[in-house]
Design an enzyme around this catalytic site. Sequence first.
Site, short mmCIF file in Angstrom:
data_model
loop_
_atom_site.label_atom_id
_atom_site.label_comp_id
_atom_site.label_asym_id
_atom_site.label_seq_id
_atom_site.Cartn_x
_atom_site.Cartn_y
_atom_site.Cartn_z
CB VAL A 347 11.26 11.40 -1.28
CG1 VAL A 347 9.94 12.10 -1.43
CG2 VAL A 347 12.37 12.23 -1.87
CE1 TYR A 348 6.42 4.59 0.77
CE2 TYR A 348 8.07 3.88 2.34
CZ TYR A 348 6.82 3.75 1.79
OH TYR A 348 5.97 2.80 2.27
N GLY A 349 10.61 7.82 2.94
CA GLY A 349 10.79 7.66 4.39
C GLY A 349 10.36 8.90 5.15
CB THR A 351 6.14 11.07 2.89
OG1 THR A 351 6.49 9.77 2.46
CG2 THR A 351 6.59 12.08 1.88
CE LYS A 352 3.97 5.26 3.66
NZ LYS A 352 2.51 5.15 3.69
#
Lengths: 513, 359
Positions: A347-349, A351-352
């Site tokens: 998820v983090y990846g 979004t980045k």
Amino acid sequence: MAAVVKLHVFPESLSQHKTRLLRGLGSCPSPGVLGFGRNCDGFSVKECRAFRTEDGGDVKEKKFRTLKKNGVKAERQSGFWSSLKSILLRNFMVGSKSDDEYRQAVVRVEEVLSSIAIQIGRYIVTMMSTGFILSIGFQMSGGDSQMDALIWYSWLGGIIIGTMIGANMVLEEHCRAGPRNVVITGSTRGLGKALAREFLLSGDRVIVTSRSPESVQETIKELEENLKEGIANAVGSSLTKLSQAKVVGIACDVCEPHDVRRLANFAVKELGQVDIWINNAGTNKGFRPLLQFSDEDIKQIVSTNLIGSILCTREAMRIMRNQAKAGHIFNMDGAGSGGSSTPLTAVYGSTKCGLRQLQGSLLKECKRSKVGVHTASPGMVLTDLLLSGSTVQNRQMFNIICELPETVARTLVPRMRVVKGTGKAINYLTPPRILLALVTAWLRRGRWFDDQGRALYAAEADRLRNWAEDRARFSFTDAMEMYTENTWLSVFSLSVVCAFIILSSTGNTLPGT
Amino acid sequence: MFNCFLSHFASKSMAGSAALFPYPTLSSHSHRSLSSASASLFKPYTVASRHHVSVANSTLSVFSFGFTHSTSPTFLAMASPNAHPMLPPYNVLITGSTKGIGYALAKEFLKSGDNVVVCSRSDERVRTVVQSLKVEFREQHVWGTACDVRNAEDVKNLVSFAREKLKYIDIWINNAGSNAYSYKPLVEASDEDLVEVVTTNTLGLMICCREAIKMMVSQPRGGHIFNIDGAGSDGRPTPRFAAYGATKRSVVHLTKSLQAELQMQDVKNVVVHNLSPGMVTTDLLMSGVNTKQAKFFINVLAEPAEVVAEYLVPNIRSIPANGSMKPTYIKFLTGLKAYSQIFSRLAFGARRNRYILED
């Protein structure tokens, strides 16, 4: 050049400027130009090499002379100017105006004059040193007119290169002066706080934000403490610089449009305008497969990282369009920005990665506006974001490539302050740094964590104490990074000049044969 | 000079017969190697077309994939126990499928005899769509329920609905996407639009992926998840719809990360794929035609949803049919196709004013 030099004759930045220049001069030519300078030892009679050494020596010599001169100058000026000041004071004492005003006026005049004198002195010294080298060259050439011409060329080349380097430094120095108005989101912890502190200690006005009002208040208090300490330790111009610094804060949840608008209005009200806006707020919620993330986790990550950054960028653009001066927006890169897959932080990846796309699109949208959109990549920083849920194996890897937030902030902030144009990427982990980390991997084994994954580094407060002392020290890698462009420029122009000389000399000899 | 040449030739003519000989053989050899090369080049394509799989975007993986498959497709099937082909009809779930490409896909799947679950935010639209599809495809093959993908509860309900009606889902297509039907610079975009775009495209898709994986891992047949990409997923800037582009780029990245994650966890029966419909003349795209450039590209490159679905559905269905468990990236509008269409437009004026009048 003269005009450029005039520009930076600001009383406040004088002594700071001096030290910077010293620093720059000391470090800049060393990586690139030194290579040429070394040839001085083998000062042979061979034509071609003689010229090259002449040139390199020229530049190097000039630097050293200027360097020395600065020291001498400082001493001399104190004697001379104090006497002048006393004379002036005595003369005007009889006037009707108050003592205080005179003193201030005199101090200002003194500063302006002394800086002008320094520039003139610098030029005289430079010219003298080059003239000295020139005369040696003439002596060695033995009156050969062709050789003389070549020496003149090389002298000219040296002057041009020196001017270019000098102008670049002065311009950069000029850019560096003056306080910036900075907004940093998510700045009560980790990297955001370190960035805020670093900006503050560079004399900028900073707005800190975070979701909770309490932590904002706490952070403001803490940063004000740091600022007070900084002022207590500062002397001379850095004191005037720091006296303009201030820190204010407001609670803001970046994924709430109203909050973001309130933050923007607050920034305009407090600071008048915003020069730098850093979208630092980001969250990760640990390392695990997507299946184990709860709804709330996913929602928070997406809304903080992606929605938050988009909303903040839009608000920042809105206020920056209406202000006279250009503004710069920084979005923070993270794992996944480059497009490589990020298992366990899917998820983090993603979004980045989305933010990177946003950056590309905004670059096109903001092409002709005053707003600059940039990315800043802190690399891997020892903050909660990275450490929450990391395994022992992870931590062993962190030993090699991770850095403390203060270290990263210290590198990023000077570059953020002088950023120009749009679409720049300010990275901490540059190829030389990665190379250094890989080469020294063995030495870095127990740097932050031991075999069991226990933290070995000091807590933030202790770290700051040590770091304040360390701050004054000069970091070679930083300087190298900072001036690396100039160095390459000078090396390039040097080689161009050499090529020109060689060509012109062969041009002269050809008709003869 | 001529003499010199002649003598040179004569002296060589002795060896000439011998020396000349190698030439034809050499050339024939080179021909053969060329033809064999072209055969090996061609094979993957035939395989790909037979399997209806256009694998990944890099030529390298096309090669390796095509090679292993052309040599021993049976071996592979035997090697991994899960790779036995799934038998149609398939149970298909498509999010956001009451209009546009989702609807076209649903129709196409129904035509192929599959069972389809349609859903969208509006209960009313779902009902009308289910009604009309039931009329068209006589039997009970289609079910529908309202589901807002942004809402995790809704998605969970959708899963239990699908489980109740169909027992299992073979193909889950994450099609729901939004651009809030607005094309403007980011500065002018409204709060609601931005939040809607990101929550639908990114958050909704993540939740759907998670639920779909959760559901499929426990199914004996496993399953395939398809995420629909969009403008910006290739990394090209998307001015005027920056937020949409950012979300679509994140979709492709999520797929990639999930593929790596599933591999890491040793999950063999669930595969996440990307699906690229290219430019489709749906409301989402057509609401953005207000610049000359946009009109040009829509006329040249866009296709109606039915055409795209007609191409995509056999490709999608072929994946479970082959028992392939490799992640794929099915693209309707490939680079070659796009460039050839642009070329034919520029050269012959083809497709001018196809959908929209260009002035």
